[in-house]
Motif scaffolding. Structure first.
Motif, PDB file in Angstrom:
ATOM      1  N   UNK A 238       0.835  -1.205   0.000  1.00 52.87           N
ATOM      2  CA  UNK A 238       0.000   0.000   0.000  1.00 52.87           C
ATOM      3  C   UNK A 238       0.870   1.255   0.000  1.00 52.87           C
ATOM      4  N   UNK A 239       1.955   1.205   0.768  1.00 51.22           N
ATOM      5  CA  UNK A 239       2.836   2.368   0.864  1.00 51.22           C
ATOM      6  C   UNK A 239       3.478   2.687  -0.482  1.00 51.22           C
ATOM      7  N   UNK A 240       3.961   1.654  -1.176  1.00 53.71           N
ATOM      8  CA  UNK A 240       4.578   1.869  -2.486  1.00 53.71           C
ATOM      9  C   UNK A 240       3.591   2.503  -3.462  1.00 53.71           C
ATOM     10  N   UNK A 241       2.369   2.006  -3.464  1.00 55.01           N
ATOM     11  CA  UNK A 241       1.357   2.552  -4.370  1.00 55.01           C
ATOM     12  C   UNK A 241       0.907   3.943  -3.938  1.00 55.01           C
ATOM     13  N   UNK A 242       0.764   4.134  -2.636  1.00 53.69           N
ATOM     14  CA  UNK A 242       0.320   5.431  -2.115  1.00 53.69           C
ATOM     15  C   UNK A 242       1.322   6.525  -2.443  1.00 53.69           C
ATOM     16  N   UNK A 249      -4.836   3.160  -2.400  1.00 56.09           N
ATOM     17  CA  UNK A 249      -3.719   2.798  -1.531  1.00 56.09           C
ATOM     18  C   UNK A 249      -3.559   3.828  -0.413  1.00 56.09           C
ATOM     19  N   UNK A 250      -3.721   5.102  -0.745  1.00 57.70           N
ATOM     20  CA  UNK A 250      -3.662   6.146   0.277  1.00 57.70           C
ATOM     21  C   UNK A 250      -4.733   5.916   1.341  1.00 57.70           C
ATOM     22  N   UNK A 251      -5.931   5.591   0.882  1.00 54.86           N
ATOM     23  CA  UNK A 251      -7.042   5.385   1.812  1.00 54.86           C
ATOM     24  C   UNK A 251      -6.791   4.185   2.724  1.00 54.86           C
ATOM     25  N   UNK A 252      -6.396   3.066   2.144  1.00 52.50           N
ATOM     26  CA  UNK A 252      -6.201   1.857   2.957  1.00 52.50           C
ATOM     27  C   UNK A 252      -4.961   1.967   3.838  1.00 52.50           C
ATOM     28  N   UNK A 253      -3.968   2.710   3.406  1.00 48.17           N
ATOM     29  CA  UNK A 253      -2.816   2.951   4.265  1.00 48.17           C
ATOM     30  C   UNK A 253      -3.236   3.793   5.471  1.00 48.17           C
ATOM     31  N   UNK A 254      -4.097   4.779   5.223  1.00 50.90           N
ATOM     32  CA  UNK A 254      -4.612   5.589   6.329  1.00 50.90           C
ATOM     33  C   UNK A 254      -5.396   4.734   7.317  1.00 50.90           C
TER      34      UNK A 254
END
Length: 369
Positions: A238-242, A249-254
């Motif tokens: 998720x971090x790489x994509x975010x 990815x930003x949303x799920x990382x949050x």
């Protein structure tokens, strides 16, 4: 100024150099194929006249069998590198090269028919030209032909044929083909779903930096889909994509930072990534940013900003934001108190399926608002 024609140049290849010099001032040849303009950004065409007919006739005469040069001249027109962009002239030169079986020119003609540049858009013709190039190994043609099969444009829709051509392009290392092939393997329904194969191709694309593939790998690890569930690995992907701006990815990382799943709980980091997703229009992220501002979680409490983000999500039809925005009007937080507007927002939330909205609306009705 174009160079004058000098008939004493030795050899057809040297004459082809002269032809390209007439066009572009290029005095050396590259052996690189000339088919990579589908993803090339449009260039601003210089304010130069189109090639004079006398020069065109001369070039036709001096490079009758040099497909590479003909294709390059086609590109000079298609991309507006030297003259005003002229797709009809590009097609003319591409056809010269394609008639000699030159695969990059066949691909280029397919692209013109696919995009409708210089010709009437014709997916069937596009498919025929793509196929000629694809069978000679042009990966862009293989990829675009697969897209036509997937969407049933110009050919009978066939996911199996799409898979075949995506596979050929993917095996050549084309990240977009690897991604689409993975998506086919990962598609819900039917007996062909194969999450292990999907993960394999997602990973190959992800290792080339493809953000959609990186996000999908994260989702598979988060869900334990085709792989052992692992929140830490999910957060990694998720971090790489975010970091490339992939909104999901930003949303799920949050969410991961908020709940401390796969990473240390950190409301401030959660707020940062949720804000990035909210700025890109993700309505649930907008709602969560509003909640953070309203309650001062991960950021300073700010009712005005909470109202702003609730309204963003409410205007997009998110029932929970419509309800919370109604409460802001009831309490006068970030906005002047207005029970009429609150009631209307509760009604909207109710109609969008939120039970709390229905209860609040009925309560206001019973109290005469």
């Amino acid at each position: 100024m174009p160079l004058k024609y000098r008939p004493d140049i030795d050899g057809l290849r040297a004459i082809a150099v002269l032809a390209m010099t007439l066009l572009c001032g290029v005095l050396s040849f590259s052996s690189a194929p000339c088919f990579a303009f589908v993803s090339t950004p449009s260039r601003i065409a210089p304010a130069s006249p189109s090639m004079p007919d006398t020069v065109l006739i001369r070039i036709n005469a001096v490079i009758p069998n040099d497909a590479f040069s003909q294709c390059q001249i086609g590109h000079a027109y298609a991309e507006g590198r030297v003259f005003l962009r002229d797709y009809a002239m590009a097609l003319r030169f591409y056809r010269m090269a394609a008639g000699q079986g030159y695969a990059p020119a066949q691909y280029a003609i397919g692209w013109l028919y696919d995009s409708g540049n210089g010709v009437l858009q014709n997916p069937k013709q596009a498919a025929e030209w793509y196929r000629l190039a694809a069978e000679q190994g042009v990966e862009e043609a293989q990829f675009n032909l697969a897209n036509l099969y997937y969407n049933g444009l110009g050919v009978k829709q066939s996911y199996e044929d799409a898979r075949l051509w995506y596979t050929r392009a993917a095996k050549k290392g084309m990240a977009e083909a690897q991604l689409n092939l993975a998506l086919l393997y990962n598609a819900e329904g039917g007996n062909s779903r194969n999450p292990q194969q999907a993960l394999k191709w997602f990973r190959l694309a992800a290792e080339q930096g493809e953000p959609q593939a990186q996000y999908n790998i994260g989702a598979m690890y988060a869900l334990g889909d085709g792989v052992q569930q692992n929140d830490t690995t999910a957060v990694k992907w998720f971090t790489l994509a975010a970091k490339q701006g992939k909104v999901l990815a930003e949303y799920h990382l949050a969410i991961a930072f908020y709940h401390g799943k796969g990473v240390a709980q950190d409301y401030a980091q959660s707020f940062i990534w949720m804000g990035k997703a909210a700025e890109q229009g993700h309505t649930s992220a907008q709602h969560n940013v509003a909640v953070a501002y309203e309650h001062g979680q991960g950021t300073a409490m700010d009712f005005n900003k909470a109202f702003y983000w609730y309204k963003k999500a409410a205007d997009a039809g998110l029932a929970s934001s419509q309800f919370n925005l109604g409460l802001m009007y009831v309490k006068g937080r970030g906005v002047a108190k207005d029970l009429t507007k609150a009631k209307e927002l509760f009604r909207q939330a109710c109609e969008n399926g939120l039970p709390n909205g229905c209860e609040a609306y009925k309560d206001m009705e019973s109290r005469g608002y």
